[in-house]
Structures are given as structure tokens and as C-alpha cells.
Design a protein around this motif. Sequence first.
Motif, PDB file in Angstrom:
ATOM      1  N   VAL A   1       9.532  26.947  -9.388  1.00 58.63           N
ATOM      2  CA  VAL A   1       8.578  27.853 -10.024  1.00 58.63           C
ATOM      3  C   VAL A   1       8.824  29.273  -9.523  1.00 58.63           C
ATOM      4  CG1 VAL A   1       6.841  27.396  -8.250  1.00 58.63           C
ATOM      5  CG2 VAL A   1       6.122  28.240 -10.495  1.00 58.63           C
ATOM      6  N   GLN A   2       8.548  30.238 -10.365  1.00 60.66           N
ATOM      7  CA  GLN A   2       8.747  31.635  -9.985  1.00 60.66           C
ATOM      8  C   GLN A   2       7.613  32.123  -9.079  1.00 60.66           C
ATOM      9  OE1 GLN A   2       9.233  33.975 -13.563  1.00 60.66           O
ATOM     10  NE2 GLN A   2      11.407  33.451 -13.708  1.00 60.66           N
ATOM     11  N   PRO A   3       7.907  33.114  -8.239  1.00 64.05           N
ATOM     12  CA  PRO A   3       6.853  33.710  -7.419  1.00 64.05           C
ATOM     13  C   PRO A   3       5.687  34.180  -8.276  1.00 64.05           C
ATOM     14  CG  PRO A   3       8.992  34.473  -6.688  1.00 64.05           C
ATOM     15  CD  PRO A   3       9.233  33.709  -7.956  1.00 64.05           C
ATOM     16  N   GLY A   4       4.480  33.894  -7.818  1.00 63.95           N
ATOM     17  CA  GLY A   4       3.290  34.247  -8.578  1.00 63.95           C
ATOM     18  C   GLY A   4       2.852  33.167  -9.542  1.00 63.95           C
ATOM     19  N   GLY A   5       3.683  32.151  -9.701  1.00 65.40           N
ATOM     20  CA  GLY A   5       3.376  31.086 -10.638  1.00 65.40           C
ATOM     21  C   GLY A   5       2.444  30.040 -10.074  1.00 65.40           C
ATOM     22  N   SER A   6       2.178  29.014 -10.895  1.00 63.08           N
ATOM     23  CA  SER A   6       1.259  27.942 -10.515  1.00 63.08           C
ATOM     24  C   SER A   6       1.919  26.583 -10.708  1.00 63.08           C
ATOM     25  CB  SER A   6      -0.016  28.010 -11.369  1.00 63.08           C
ATOM     26  OG  SER A   6      -0.706  29.214 -11.171  1.00 63.08           O
ATOM     27  N   LEU A   7       1.387  25.609  -9.993  1.00 64.44           N
ATOM     28  CA  LEU A   7       1.891  24.242 -10.077  1.00 64.44           C
ATOM     29  C   LEU A   7       0.773  23.300  -9.670  1.00 64.44           C
ATOM     30  CD1 LEU A   7       4.754  23.257 -10.840  1.00 64.44           C
ATOM     31  CD2 LEU A   7       5.241  23.070  -8.390  1.00 64.44           C
ATOM     32  N   ARG A   8       0.748  22.118 -10.266  1.00 59.31           N
ATOM     33  CA  ARG A   8      -0.237  21.123  -9.887  1.00 59.31           C
ATOM     34  C   ARG A   8       0.473  19.860  -9.432  1.00 59.31           C
ATOM     35  NH1 ARG A   8      -4.208  17.303 -13.424  1.00 59.31           N
ATOM     36  NH2 ARG A   8      -6.074  17.375 -12.121  1.00 59.31           N
ATOM     37  N   LEU A   9       0.213  19.465  -8.201  1.00 60.52           N
ATOM     38  CA  LEU A   9       0.778  18.244  -7.666  1.00 60.52           C
ATOM     39  C   LEU A   9      -0.223  17.108  -7.825  1.00 60.52           C
ATOM     40  CD1 LEU A   9       2.351  19.552  -4.326  1.00 60.52           C
ATOM     41  CD2 LEU A   9       3.328  19.546  -6.636  1.00 60.52           C
ATOM     42  N   SER A  10       0.316  15.915  -8.041  1.00 56.15           N
ATOM     43  CA  SER A  10      -0.514  14.725  -8.143  1.00 56.15           C
ATOM     44  C   SER A  10      -0.079  13.705  -7.094  1.00 56.15           C
ATOM     45  CB  SER A  10      -0.396  14.104  -9.535  1.00 56.15           C
ATOM     46  OG  SER A  10      -0.827  14.995 -10.534  1.00 56.15           O
ATOM     47  N   CYS A  11      -1.010  12.870  -6.710  1.00 54.51           N
ATOM     48  CA  CYS A  11      -0.740  11.814  -5.741  1.00 54.51           C
ATOM     49  C   CYS A  11      -1.496  10.586  -6.202  1.00 54.51           C
ATOM     50  CB  CYS A  11      -1.204  12.255  -4.362  1.00 54.51           C
ATOM     51  SG  CYS A  11      -1.182  10.970  -3.090  1.00 54.51           S
ATOM     52  N   SER A  12      -0.756   9.538  -6.505  1.00 52.53           N
ATOM     53  CA  SER A  12      -1.362   8.322  -7.023  1.00 52.53           C
ATOM     54  C   SER A  12      -1.343   7.228  -5.964  1.00 52.53           C
ATOM     55  CB  SER A  12      -0.600   7.874  -8.256  1.00 52.53           C
ATOM     56  OG  SER A  12      -1.129   6.685  -8.767  1.00 52.53           O
ATOM     57  N   ALA A  13      -2.450   6.521  -5.835  1.00 57.02           N
ATOM     58  CA  ALA A  13      -2.554   5.459  -4.842  1.00 57.02           C
ATOM     59  C   ALA A  13      -2.312   4.095  -5.484  1.00 57.02           C
ATOM     60  CB  ALA A  13      -3.931   5.473  -4.205  1.00 57.02           C
TER      61      ALA A  13
ATOM     62  N   TRP B   1       1.512   7.718   4.075  1.00 51.64           N
ATOM     63  CA  TRP B   1       2.070   8.970   3.561  1.00 51.64           C
ATOM     64  C   TRP B   1       2.834   8.683   2.271  1.00 51.64           C
ATOM     65  CZ3 TRP B   1       2.543  13.776   6.556  1.00 51.64           C
ATOM     66  CH2 TRP B   1       1.893  13.717   7.809  1.00 51.64           C
ATOM     67  N   GLY B   2       2.810   9.638   1.366  1.00 52.76           N
ATOM     68  CA  GLY B   2       3.651   9.535   0.192  1.00 52.76           C
ATOM     69  C   GLY B   2       5.092   9.873   0.552  1.00 52.76           C
ATOM     70  N   GLN B   3       5.977   9.751  -0.415  1.00 59.02           N
ATOM     71  CA  GLN B   3       7.392  10.019  -0.172  1.00 59.02           C
ATOM     72  C   GLN B   3       7.712  11.517  -0.203  1.00 59.02           C
ATOM     73  OE1 GLN B   3       6.213   9.425  -3.123  1.00 59.02           O
ATOM     74  NE2 GLN B   3       7.365  10.712  -4.563  1.00 59.02           N
TER      75      GLN B   3
ATOM     76  N   VAL C   1       0.854  -1.186   0.000  1.00 59.58           N
ATOM     77  CA  VAL C   1       0.000   0.000   0.000  1.00 59.58           C
ATOM     78  C   VAL C   1       0.888   1.233   0.000  1.00 59.58           C
ATOM     79  CG1 VAL C   1      -1.648   1.319   1.357  1.00 59.58           C
ATOM     80  CG2 VAL C   1      -1.861  -1.173   1.212  1.00 59.58           C
ATOM     81  N   GLN C   2       0.697   2.118  -0.982  1.00 61.48           N
ATOM     82  CA  GLN C   2       1.531   3.305  -1.002  1.00 61.48           C
ATOM     83  C   GLN C   2       0.885   4.444  -1.771  1.00 61.48           C
ATOM     84  OE1 GLN C   2       5.334   2.800  -2.929  1.00 61.48           O
ATOM     85  NE2 GLN C   2       4.477   1.816  -4.733  1.00 61.48           N
ATOM     86  N   LEU C   3       1.416   5.630  -1.504  1.00 56.09           N
ATOM     87  CA  LEU C   3       1.047   6.844  -2.210  1.00 56.09           C
ATOM     88  C   LEU C   3       2.303   7.399  -2.855  1.00 56.09           C
ATOM     89  CD1 LEU C   3      -1.151   8.451   0.596  1.00 56.09           C
ATOM     90  CD2 LEU C   3      -1.992   7.595  -1.604  1.00 56.09           C
ATOM     91  N   VAL C   4       2.177   7.871  -4.083  1.00 56.89           N
ATOM     92  CA  VAL C   4       3.324   8.423  -4.797  1.00 56.89           C
ATOM     93  C   VAL C   4       2.963   9.795  -5.325  1.00 56.89           C
ATOM     94  CG1 VAL C   4       4.932   8.143  -6.701  1.00 56.89           C
ATOM     95  CG2 VAL C   4       4.131   6.134  -5.440  1.00 56.89           C
ATOM     96  N   GLU C   5       3.687  10.814  -4.841  1.00 55.70           N
ATOM     97  CA  GLU C   5       3.451  12.172  -5.312  1.00 55.70           C
ATOM     98  C   GLU C   5       4.330  12.483  -6.516  1.00 55.70           C
ATOM     99  OE1 GLU C   5       3.402  12.520  -0.690  1.00 55.70           O
ATOM    100  OE2 GLU C   5       4.650  11.589  -2.229  1.00 55.70           O
ATOM    101  N   SER C   6       3.884  13.445  -7.304  1.00 56.76           N
ATOM    102  CA  SER C   6       4.671  13.940  -8.423  1.00 56.76           C
ATOM    103  C   SER C   6       4.249  15.372  -8.715  1.00 56.76           C
ATOM    104  CB  SER C   6       4.470  13.065  -9.658  1.00 56.76           C
ATOM    105  OG  SER C   6       3.105  13.076 -10.048  1.00 56.76           O
TER     106      SER C   6
END
Lengths: 121, 111
Positions: free
Chosen positions: A12-24, A111-113, A2-7
Motif C-alpha cells: 500500500v502507498q504511504p497515507g493509504g489504508s488497509l484492513r487486516l482480518s483474523c479468523s479463528a 498466534w496466527g501465521q 486450534v488456530q488463527l489465520v490472518e489475511s
Amino acid sequence: EVQLVESGGDLVQPGGSLRLSCSASVFTLSNYEMHWVRQAPGKGLEWLSYISSNGRSIYNADSVKGRFTISRDNAKNSLYLQMNSLRAEDTAVYYCARERGSYLYDAFDIWGQGTMVTVSS
Amino acid sequence: QSVLTQPPSVSGAPGQRVTISCTGSSSNIGAGYDVHWYQQLPGIAPKLLIYGNNNRPSGVPDRFSGSKSGTSPSLAITGLQAEDEADYYCQSYDNSLSGYVFGTGTKVTVL
């Protein structure tokens, strides 16, 4: 196992955006409430966001309200964190975590890594 | 900003017993919400150590125990071992913040 894996962590520059994913893996994400937690370099753990198993209830820490959005796609067994208007103080390792779910406000048992987000120009 | 306060550090010789306190308030621990404890080894994700104040997940040695008395729960490590050197965090829920909260963290050093 059983595990979670983030990616998705990145520089990223200040004011920027990012999307994190977590797969089970091995377990069915739709059966669990999920969270995002972060840890700035050399600092303690900070809870960020909660999402119910069906995605209908969401709670956020004041530090990220209006900027970060938690979501999930149970069909893809995945959890996400959309981060907008990023600031230098958002620099941290971001963890996704599963809540045990045996009762209300239960512990985080898986918890993911972690994935590193660095906000800098 | 942590609303649960822990001592920054505790230390002990191998074989000794150490305890870590977690001080909250009437909106979290004092309101009756459960306390959970996590161990974080250097550079690794946290691991659940104690849930529901005093319950150990499968695989956690019985050297680790949790207790909750009023608004001052604590984690005890008996028979301290070198591998116990890590950061430890308490966690609960806070109804005034409508969110989950972690303690400030305690670094355990084995002398």
C-alpha cells in the motif's frame, strides 16, 4: 487444530489504508481477549492493540493511536485491524494473538501465521 | 520501542545451559506483573514457551524453565540442542504505558 489465520496484508502507498482480518478455527473467539502484534523486517516484536472479549475495552500502543482501530465480530469468529494513514515504518508482519485468559495480563498462547504489510510508493 | 531489555545474543555448545535475562522497571516487572517467554524460529510466528513466570504449556520440554527474582526474570535452557536455535522474547505489562510490552529479543546460537 486450534488456530488463527490472518489475511489482508498487501502493498500500500504511504497515507493509504488497509484492513487486516483474523479468523479463528476450532475455538470460540468470543471467549477470549485478543491482540495484534507486529514485527518489522529484522526487528523484534511490538504489541499494538488489545480488545476485550465483548469488544467494550480497547487499548492501543502510542505508535498507532489515532491511526489503527481494532475491532471484532464474535458472530463471525473474527478479529480485525483497520489501519489508516499508513507510513513506511508500519511495514511489518502483523500477527493476531489470543490471550490465555486465565488471569489478568496473561500470555498469548495462540498466534496466527502472520500477514505482511508493505508501505511503499 | 522496547522497555524490557534482553541481551542481544547468547550461545552455548550442545548439552550446555544458557540463561537469558529480561530487565524491566518499576512500572512493569517491578510492579509485580507476570513475565511470559516466547520462542520464535526463523520465519515462523512466535510460540509460547513459559507463562506466568515459570509455567510451561503442554508440549514444551522441561529443558526450558523460567524464574523471576525481583525485577530480573530469566529463561534457562538446559541440555541445549540444535533445534533451540531461535530468537527468544520476554513479555509483560506496563502500567505507565497502559499496554503490553515485549523484550528486545535474544538470539540463541548453538555452537
